[in-house]
Motif scaffolding. Structure first.
Motif, PDB file in Angstrom:
ATOM      1  N   VAL A  23      23.298 -30.034 -51.278  1.00 20.24           N
ATOM      2  CA  VAL A  23      21.980 -29.516 -50.879  1.00 20.24           C
ATOM      3  C   VAL A  23      21.055 -29.769 -52.291  1.00 20.24           C
ATOM      4  O   VAL A  23      19.846 -30.142 -52.126  1.00 20.24           O
ATOM      5  N   ASP A  24      21.568 -29.781 -53.504  1.00 21.85           N
ATOM      6  CA  ASP A  24      20.725 -29.954 -54.781  1.00 21.85           C
ATOM      7  C   ASP A  24      20.211 -31.343 -54.722  1.00 21.85           C
ATOM      8  O   ASP A  24      19.379 -31.725 -55.516  1.00 21.85           O
ATOM      9  N   LEU A  25      20.437 -32.385 -53.614  1.00 21.53           N
ATOM     10  CA  LEU A  25      20.044 -33.713 -53.661  1.00 21.53           C
ATOM     11  C   LEU A  25      18.650 -33.747 -53.199  1.00 21.53           C
ATOM     12  O   LEU A  25      17.928 -34.574 -53.001  1.00 21.53           O
ATOM     13  N   VAL A  26      17.957 -32.350 -52.934  1.00 24.62           N
ATOM     14  CA  VAL A  26      16.780 -32.336 -52.552  1.00 24.62           C
ATOM     15  C   VAL A  26      15.724 -32.932 -53.478  1.00 24.62           C
ATOM     16  O   VAL A  26      14.781 -33.589 -53.175  1.00 24.62           O
ATOM     17  N   GLY A  27      16.009 -32.665 -54.710  1.00 22.60           N
ATOM     18  CA  GLY A  27      15.227 -33.042 -55.667  1.00 22.60           C
ATOM     19  C   GLY A  27      15.072 -34.582 -55.754  1.00 22.60           C
ATOM     20  O   GLY A  27      14.195 -35.294 -56.117  1.00 22.60           O
ATOM     21  N   THR A  28      16.405 -35.420 -55.426  1.00 22.01           N
ATOM     22  CA  THR A  28      16.445 -36.677 -55.435  1.00 22.01           C
ATOM     23  C   THR A  28      15.627 -37.188 -54.294  1.00 22.01           C
ATOM     24  O   THR A  28      14.864 -38.307 -54.357  1.00 22.01           O
ATOM     25  N   PHE A 104      19.633 -30.116 -41.835  1.00 23.56           N
ATOM     26  CA  PHE A 104      21.203 -30.118 -41.626  1.00 23.56           C
ATOM     27  C   PHE A 104      21.845 -29.820 -42.939  1.00 23.56           C
ATOM     28  O   PHE A 104      22.842 -29.050 -42.753  1.00 23.56           O
ATOM     29  N   LEU A 105      21.575 -30.321 -44.005  1.00 21.96           N
ATOM     30  CA  LEU A 105      22.259 -30.230 -45.163  1.00 21.96           C
ATOM     31  C   LEU A 105      22.047 -28.342 -45.369  1.00 21.96           C
ATOM     32  O   LEU A 105      22.649 -27.973 -46.033  1.00 21.96           O
ATOM     33  N   GLY A 106      20.737 -27.918 -45.293  1.00 21.52           N
ATOM     34  CA  GLY A 106      20.481 -26.586 -45.561  1.00 21.52           C
ATOM     35  C   GLY A 106      21.220 -25.765 -44.665  1.00 21.52           C
ATOM     36  O   GLY A 106      21.568 -24.862 -45.005  1.00 21.52           O
ATOM     37  N   ILE A 107      21.360 -26.069 -43.216  1.00 21.61           N
ATOM     38  CA  ILE A 107      21.971 -25.206 -42.317  1.00 21.61           C
ATOM     39  C   ILE A 107      23.413 -25.301 -42.777  1.00 21.61           C
ATOM     40  O   ILE A 107      24.301 -24.234 -42.675  1.00 21.61           O
ATOM     41  N   GLY A 108      23.991 -26.489 -43.201  1.00 22.68           N
ATOM     42  CA  GLY A 108      25.459 -26.380 -43.519  1.00 22.68           C
ATOM     43  C   GLY A 108      25.734 -25.791 -44.704  1.00 22.68           C
ATOM     44  O   GLY A 108      26.630 -24.905 -44.941  1.00 22.68           O
ATOM     45  N   ASN A 109      24.685 -25.864 -45.707  1.00 19.97           N
ATOM     46  CA  ASN A 109      24.944 -25.208 -47.105  1.00 19.97           C
ATOM     47  C   ASN A 109      25.023 -23.795 -46.904  1.00 19.97           C
ATOM     48  O   ASN A 109      25.749 -22.952 -47.363  1.00 19.97           O
ATOM     49  N   THR A 110      23.882 -23.240 -46.008  1.00 17.94           N
ATOM     50  CA  THR A 110      23.780 -21.717 -46.018  1.00 17.94           C
ATOM     51  C   THR A 110      25.035 -21.172 -45.343  1.00 17.94           C
ATOM     52  O   THR A 110      25.685 -20.218 -45.963  1.00 17.94           O
ATOM     53  N   ILE A 111      25.609 -21.858 -44.256  1.00 20.94           N
ATOM     54  CA  ILE A 111      26.636 -21.288 -43.645  1.00 20.94           C
ATOM     55  C   ILE A 111      28.142 -21.467 -44.602  1.00 20.94           C
ATOM     56  O   ILE A 111      28.924 -20.845 -44.457  1.00 20.94           O
ATOM     57  N   MET A 112      28.045 -22.528 -45.327  1.00 21.65           N
ATOM     58  CA  MET A 112      29.274 -22.769 -46.170  1.00 21.65           C
ATOM     59  C   MET A 112      29.388 -21.726 -47.215  1.00 21.65           C
ATOM     60  O   MET A 112      30.361 -21.495 -47.594  1.00 21.65           O
ATOM     61  N   GLN A 113      28.190 -21.493 -47.868  1.00 16.35           N
ATOM     62  CA  GLN A 113      28.302 -20.242 -48.945  1.00 16.35           C
ATOM     63  C   GLN A 113      28.602 -19.054 -48.400  1.00 16.35           C
ATOM     64  O   GLN A 113      29.377 -17.995 -49.144  1.00 16.35           O
ATOM     65  N   VAL A 114      27.956 -18.679 -47.283  1.00 14.55           N
ATOM     66  CA  VAL A 114      28.565 -17.345 -46.588  1.00 14.55           C
ATOM     67  C   VAL A 114      30.076 -17.188 -46.262  1.00 14.55           C
ATOM     68  O   VAL A 114      30.553 -16.166 -46.630  1.00 14.55           O
ATOM     69  N   ALA A 115      30.766 -18.382 -46.016  1.00 14.27           N
ATOM     70  CA  ALA A 115      32.125 -18.336 -45.777  1.00 14.27           C
ATOM     71  C   ALA A 115      33.090 -18.551 -47.078  1.00 14.27           C
ATOM     72  O   ALA A 115      33.982 -18.095 -47.180  1.00 14.27           O
TER      73      ALA A 115
END
Length: 393
Positions: A23-28, A104-115
């Motif tokens: 998700v840190d690819l947002v800067g890129t 999609f990256l943000g949704i996946g990243n949010t759920i990923m860190q919760v789990a």
């Protein structure tokens, strides 16, 4: 010492934190689309917005969902969502496509860190939870370091080999990360993991919010809100600070991010090693105090080399605070890990608020942003001595 079997279970869970870094690819994404004359600069800020707004919207629902279906299933679903997001740019290099991709990256990243965080706590010895969570942040920092290089260098090189030329060649780096994400999905899918189940009443939105009635948990959630705000604020504003405060050229000042990320990677690796045997609460106090003292020193610095060194030391202090707060809190309330994880991931939304406030303060006084960051670190230092209240609703 962990057995070979436990190590085989640990590795795919630990590798999922490398996927978290994508998700840190947002800067890129912002940097690459700046090259398009058709995209106004202010609209590019929608890219980080659509990536991080989901932490506020989905964290608690994700915690409730995983209490019902299990952490591994939720984590693997989120990895698959992330992989899908990384392939969406095949549709084009327009702002609309990139916004959908990073949503999609943000949704996946949010759920990923919760789990991922509570699942990691399930597969490691209880007394080593803080150490492994710090090492998981090392994996994330490693991905954050290599991500921009893959997108800016490896992606275009791969595109050229495949006969693709154009300003959208960076997207081939995203496809490569998509393949890595899918491989992570398969690896975790074939791994059997025994999870800690929630006890007592059924997990619900109400039960999550009721946890905030416990003063200790509420303060620790605010601690996550503060430390993520500090982390993103430094990352977003350090180049501007070095340019205004020290007089560095704008291009040179941009390397402040590299210094910060590199020191953070070193810090999380060192934290992962030291916390295997060290006291997490003491480590939290020391880390926070180091960051606070050297943020103060940054307000006084006038020399280029000294500024680089101080930025690195601040990063070392900040690097382990997130995993320390998380592991200490979950360690005190292991049966409520799903709810606590959801609340703490929602608090990551601090990364959307404090960077703006820090940048605004710097417009009035070059040290103003550092005073805000120092205030947040002082708050976290106070949290490190707060006593646990064992009563929860």
């Amino acid at each position: 010492m962990m057995t070979t079997t436990k190590t085989k279970i640990l590795l795919p869970v630990l590798f999922s934190f490398f996927i978290v870094s994508f998700v840190d690819l947002v800067g890129t994404g912002v940097d690459e689309l700046k090259q398009s004359a058709e995209t106004p600069a202010y609209l590019l800020q929608l890219i980080p917005f659509v990536a991080f707004i989901w932490f506020f919207l989905l964290s608690v629902p994700a915690g409730i969902w995983q209490a019902k279906v299990g952490k591994k299933k939720v984590l693997n679903t989120s990895i698959l969502i992330t992989a899908a997001g990384l392939f969406i740019p095949v549709l084009g290099n327009s702002l609309a496509v990139i916004l959908i991709s990073f949503s999609f990256l943000g949704i996946g990243n949010t759920i990923m860190q919760v789990a991922a965080n509570p699942l990691l706590m399930d597969v490691v010895p209880a007394d080593k939870g803080s150490g492994f969570l710090s090492f998981s942040q090392f994996m994330k920092s490693l991905g954050s370091m290599v991500g921009p290089y893959v997108a800016a260098v490896v992606g275009p090189s791969l595109a050229g080999r495949l006969g693709f030329e154009g300003e959208g060649a960076w997207r081939f780096g995203l496809y490569l990360f998509g393949i890595i994400a899918f491989a992570s999905y398969v690896w975790l899918q074939i791994t059997d993991i025994e999870e800690t189940k929630s006890k007592g009443a059924q997990v619900s939105f109400k039960s999550c919010i009721q946890l905030l009635s416990n003063r200790y948990i509420a303060l620790m959630v605010l601690g996550i809100f503060a430390i993520v705000g500090v982390d993103v604020a430094i990352n977003s504003n350090i180049g501007t600070f070095l340019h205004l405060k020290i007089g560095m050229g704008e291009e040179t000042a941009k390397y402040g991010k590299s210094v910060y990320f590199f020191a953070k990677m070193v810090g999380t690796f060192m934290g992962g090693v030291l916390l295997m045997k060290g006291n997490a609460k003491v480590f939290l106090r020391i880390s926070t105090l180091v960051a606070l003292v050297f943020v103060g020193a940054l307000t006084l610095v006038q020399n280029d080399i000294a500024a680089w060194i101080l930025v690195g030391i601040v990063s070392l202090g900040v690097s382990n605070v997130f995993p320390l707060i998380f592991s200490i809190t979950v360690g005190n309330f292991p049966d409520r890990s799903n709810e606590i994880s959801g609340l703490m991931m929602m608090a990551i939304s601090g990364g959307a608020i404090f960077p703006f406030l820090v940048g605004l303060a710097m417009n009035y006084n070059v040290n103003g942003g550092l005073w805000i960051i120092g205030g947040l670190m002082a708050f976290i230092l106070i949290l490190s001595v707060v006593k646990v209240n064992p009563r929860v609703q």
